[in-house]
Design an enzyme around this catalytic site. Structure first.
Site, PDB file in Angstrom:
ATOM      1  N   ASN A   9      37.813  10.812 -10.052  1.00  0.00           N
ATOM      2  CA  ASN A   9      37.779  11.926 -10.545  1.00  0.00           C
ATOM      3  C   ASN A   9      38.213  13.061  -9.492  1.00  0.00           C
ATOM      4  OD1 ASN A   9      37.278  14.726 -11.007  1.00  0.00           O
ATOM      5  ND2 ASN A   9      35.536  14.263 -12.149  1.00  0.00           N
ATOM      6  N   ARG A  90      41.402  11.420 -13.783  1.00  0.00           N
ATOM      7  CA  ARG A  90      40.677  12.709 -15.284  1.00  0.00           C
ATOM      8  C   ARG A  90      42.272  13.356 -13.611  1.00  0.00           C
ATOM      9  NH1 ARG A  90      36.174  17.349 -13.470  1.00  0.00           N
ATOM     10  NH2 ARG A  90      36.216  18.747 -15.336  1.00  0.00           N
ATOM     11  N   HIS A 179      35.917  19.834 -20.973  1.00  0.00           N
ATOM     12  CA  HIS A 179      35.367  18.757 -21.129  1.00  0.00           C
ATOM     13  C   HIS A 179      36.094  18.229 -22.074  1.00  0.00           C
ATOM     14  CE1 HIS A 179      32.142  21.706 -18.974  1.00  0.00           C
ATOM     15  NE2 HIS A 179      32.127  20.631 -17.978  1.00  0.00           N
ATOM     16  N   LEU A 208      26.152  21.481 -20.841  1.00  0.00           N
ATOM     17  CA  LEU A 208      25.326  22.284 -20.397  1.00  0.00           C
ATOM     18  C   LEU A 208      25.154  20.944 -18.952  1.00  0.00           C
ATOM     19  CD1 LEU A 208      22.731  24.072 -22.810  1.00  0.00           C
ATOM     20  CD2 LEU A 208      24.834  24.746 -21.788  1.00  0.00           C
ATOM     21  N   ARG A 240      29.334  29.623 -11.736  1.00  0.00           N
ATOM     22  CA  ARG A 240      30.974  30.119 -12.973  1.00  0.00           C
ATOM     23  C   ARG A 240      29.721  31.480 -13.700  1.00  0.00           C
ATOM     24  NH1 ARG A 240      33.509  25.092 -14.317  1.00  0.00           N
ATOM     25  NH2 ARG A 240      34.235  24.676 -12.325  1.00  0.00           N
ATOM     26  N   GLY A 329      23.622  17.230 -18.013  1.00  0.00           N
ATOM     27  CA  GLY A 329      22.295  17.468 -17.259  1.00  0.00           C
ATOM     28  C   GLY A 329      21.410  18.077 -17.680  1.00  0.00           C
ATOM     29  N   GLU A 383      31.688  10.950 -18.884  1.00  0.00           N
ATOM     30  CA  GLU A 383      33.144  11.108 -19.279  1.00  0.00           C
ATOM     31  C   GLU A 383      33.718   9.768 -18.729  1.00  0.00           C
ATOM     32  OE1 GLU A 383      31.614  15.182 -17.380  1.00  0.00           O
ATOM     33  OE2 GLU A 383      33.433  15.639 -18.404  1.00  0.00           O
TER      34      GLU A 383
END
Ligand code: ADP
Length: 396
Positions: A9, A90, A179, A208, A240, A329, A383
């Site tokens: 990633n 990714r 995601h 989240l 963000r 998380g 992931e």
């Protein structure tokens, strides 16, 4: 063939990697190199022969991957002993073209390069990771796994912005959603936990983490999601803003003289929890809130209010909901955030069990009461494992 996949990633100044057994999800090695290209970088690596945590000046992604290979040699596992089946990358933005993972070749690199205008903050770094890994592992098959792919099932009513046709047709301006690897893994696990077929369940999933998004998933297919053309839209995130009135952009230009680059930076890097309360770490925010800090209290309230709004919206989109799923998380670890996001929704058949919600556990579990019409689940995401599985599935 082994089931070991090296998952990469690559961020703009970081390289996250893990060696994952696609069959079990076990990761014999995980590592992170940060501040690539800066005066002082850092490398951490956890392997079977020990942990590495050291300052390391790294000029570019190629040097970073070489440092990772050195760490495999020094802290394990030895890549001479473990056969890597493939490398899984990714890739954040796959545009409208990629509804599935894809084998990496020159054409794939060209296609992802064409998508850079849609994801200028993400795809260039992902491409850099791909190019470097192809140079250092020329004989290994490499696969791109796209964050957007899962959402290619969105219906036009959900992905179309109310903008003129030429912008939509000629410039690819639409909702893509992100995601995706997390949603794929978590929705399958939710069905398993419910003892139902994925094809028969309607889920609202809340991812989240530092980045946050929500998705409405019907029978395993995404039918709406909160992130948009870019990962900026939707929920309040670490740095963000999520949803803001689009007219604020013009206001910032006209009245405050901000440039486009400044606004991009402001909304992506200086807003969200950081803008609201000065820091993006939800754990720290929670401690400050418990100590009575009013800025932290407001940030928490804005964050949870936004989640609740999306739950209501996606309940309406789906018509019936079997489960609301919290992951990543904050979703996995913050009982107060889960409780505040669901409070007052008993009329929708959502009954949280306070003890189950606050019980400490890292397992996938239900936290709703036994008679709650809608189950509330906490499911750890992974992931890297999903990328490894999709990589192995593709190369057969
Ligand atoms: P990323 O998107 O980088 O993968 P994660 O899924 O690891 O992020 O989520 C990071 C967020 O989760 C951070 O804001 C962190 O503070 C928060 N978090 C982690 N553990 C807890 C906890 N025990 N309580 C509250 N928040 C937590």
């Amino acid at each position: 063939m082994s089931d070991y996949v090296l998952v990469i990633n690559a961020g703009s100044s970081s390289l996250k990697y893990s060696l994952v057994d696609a069959a079990t999800g076990e990761a014999p090695a995980v590592g992170l190199i940060e501040q690539i290209g800066e005066a002082k970088g850092h490398h951490s690596h956890k392997g079977p022969d020990g942990e590495l945590s050291t300052d390391l000046k790294v000029a570019n992604h190629e040097d970073a991957l070489r440092a990772a290979l050195d760490a495999f040699a020094s802290h394990g596992p030895s890549l001479d002993d473990i056969e890597i089946a493939a490398i899984g990358h990714r890739v954040v933005h796959g545009g409208s073209q990629f509804g599935d993972p894809a084998l990496i070749d020159d054409d794939l690199v060209a296609a992802v390069t064409d998508l850079v205008p849609l994801a200028p903050l993400h795809n260039p770094a992902n491409l850099e990771g791909i190019k470097v890994a192809r140079r250092l592992f020329p004989d290994l098959q490499q696969v791109a796994v796209f964050d957007t792919a899962f959402h290619q099932t969105l219906p036009p009513a959900a992905y179309t912005y109310a903008l003129p046709l030429d912008l939509r047709d000629d410039h690819g301006i639409r909702r893509y959603g992100f995601h995706g690897t997390s949603y794929a893994l978590v929705s399958a696990e939710a069905a398993r936990l419910l003892g139902r077929d994925l094809a028969d369940v309607n889920l609202i999933v809340l991812h989240l983490g530092n980045g946050c998004s929500a998705a409405a998933i019907r029978g395993g297919a995404s039918v709406d999601t909160s992130m948009g053309m870019t990962p900026l839209e939707g929920l309040v995130m670490g740095t963000r803003s999520g949803d803001v009135d689009p007219a604020i952009h013009a206001h910032l230009v006209r009245e405050l003289g901000r440039s486009v680059e400044e606004i991009d930076h402001l909304l992506n890097k200086e807003s969200g929890l950081k803008g609201l309360a000065g820091g993006n770490d939800f754990r720290e925010l929670s401690s400050r809130r418990e100590a009575g800090d009013p800025q932290a209290e407001l940030a928490f309230d804005v964050y949870c209010h936004r989640i609740k709004k999306y739950i209501g919206a996606y309940y309406a989109v789906l018509g019936t909901v079997d489960a609301i799923v919290f992951t990543a998380g904050v979703g996995q670890h913050s009982a107060p955030a889960r409780a505040a996001s669901l409070t007052g929704l008993e009329g929708l058949g959502i009954q949280l069990d306070a003890d189950r919600n606050t019980a400490s556990s890292n397992d996938a579990r239900a936290i709703s009461t036994d008679d709650s019409r809608v189950a509330v689940l906490v499911i750890p995401t992974n992931e890297e494992w999903q990328i490894a599985r999709e990589t192995i599935d593709l190369i057969g």
